[in-house]
Scaffold this motif. Structure first.
Motif, PDB file in Angstrom:
ATOM      1  N   ALA A  36      18.109 -36.684 -21.806  1.00  0.00           N
ATOM      2  CA  ALA A  36      17.848 -35.955 -20.564  1.00  0.00           C
ATOM      3  C   ALA A  36      18.540 -36.716 -19.436  1.00  0.00           C
ATOM      4  O   ALA A  36      17.997 -37.676 -18.895  1.00  0.00           O
ATOM      5  CB  ALA A  36      16.352 -35.839 -20.307  1.00  0.00           C
ATOM      6  N   TRP A  39      16.366 -35.020 -14.953  1.00  0.00           N
ATOM      7  CA  TRP A  39      15.098 -34.315 -15.101  1.00  0.00           C
ATOM      8  C   TRP A  39      14.348 -34.522 -13.800  1.00  0.00           C
ATOM      9  O   TRP A  39      13.704 -35.538 -13.577  1.00  0.00           O
ATOM     10  CB  TRP A  39      14.288 -34.826 -16.297  1.00  0.00           C
ATOM     11  N   GLU A  55      17.135 -29.677 -14.842  1.00  0.00           N
ATOM     12  CA  GLU A  55      17.212 -30.470 -16.070  1.00  0.00           C
ATOM     13  C   GLU A  55      18.629 -30.394 -16.626  1.00  0.00           C
ATOM     14  O   GLU A  55      19.249 -29.341 -16.602  1.00  0.00           O
ATOM     15  CB  GLU A  55      16.226 -29.936 -17.104  1.00  0.00           C
ATOM     16  N   PHE A  57      20.552 -31.772 -20.172  1.00  0.00           N
ATOM     17  CA  PHE A  57      20.452 -32.441 -21.469  1.00  0.00           C
ATOM     18  C   PHE A  57      21.839 -32.637 -22.071  1.00  0.00           C
ATOM     19  O   PHE A  57      22.713 -31.772 -21.931  1.00  0.00           O
ATOM     20  CB  PHE A  57      19.592 -31.609 -22.428  1.00  0.00           C
ATOM     21  N   HIS A  66      12.707 -31.784 -26.403  1.00  0.00           N
ATOM     22  CA  HIS A  66      11.928 -32.082 -25.191  1.00  0.00           C
ATOM     23  C   HIS A  66      10.504 -31.516 -25.196  1.00  0.00           C
ATOM     24  O   HIS A  66       9.548 -32.268 -24.972  1.00  0.00           O
ATOM     25  CB  HIS A  66      12.705 -31.627 -23.952  1.00  0.00           C
TER      26      HIS A  66
END
Length: 105
Positions: A36, A39, A55, A57, A66
């Motif tokens: 991540a 976040w 967010e 990723f 997650h």
């Protein structure tokens, strides 16, 4: 990479509890999920019941993993209980240098 933008409105009188729960989740994600990259939860200045999640990723696997993290599972019921209606969720593809060069779609 996978980006997620989510907008959440809390029920009247529940924003403080939601902020506490999501700030703890934010801390846990940052400490335990190297996939991540970003976040971040933000609260609207003009509407204290409105929250924005940003967010990012590294992979689809990191994104998929997650919600199953123990700290996420532990707070989910209490967090969703604070939410009014359905969140607005958008999955996004981050722009890269390839976009500058015109190589991506």
């Amino acid at each position: 990479m996978i980006g997620v933008m989510m907008i959440v409105r809390t029920k009247p009188g529940r924003a403080r509890e939601f902020a506490r729960l999501t700030a703890k989740l934010q801390r846990d994600v940052r400490a335990n999920e190297p996939g991540a990259l970003i976040w971040q939860v933000m609260r609207a200045d003009d509407d204290p019941d409105l929250f924005y999640f940003t967010e990012l990723f590294t992979t689809a696997e990191a994104h998929a993993a997650h919600p199953g993290m123990p700290y996420h599972v532990a707070m989910s019921a209490a967090g969703w209980d604070c939410v009014e209606g359905d969140p607005e969720v958008r999955l996004c593809t981050p722009l890269t240098d390839r976009d500058i060069e015109g190589e991506s779609e």
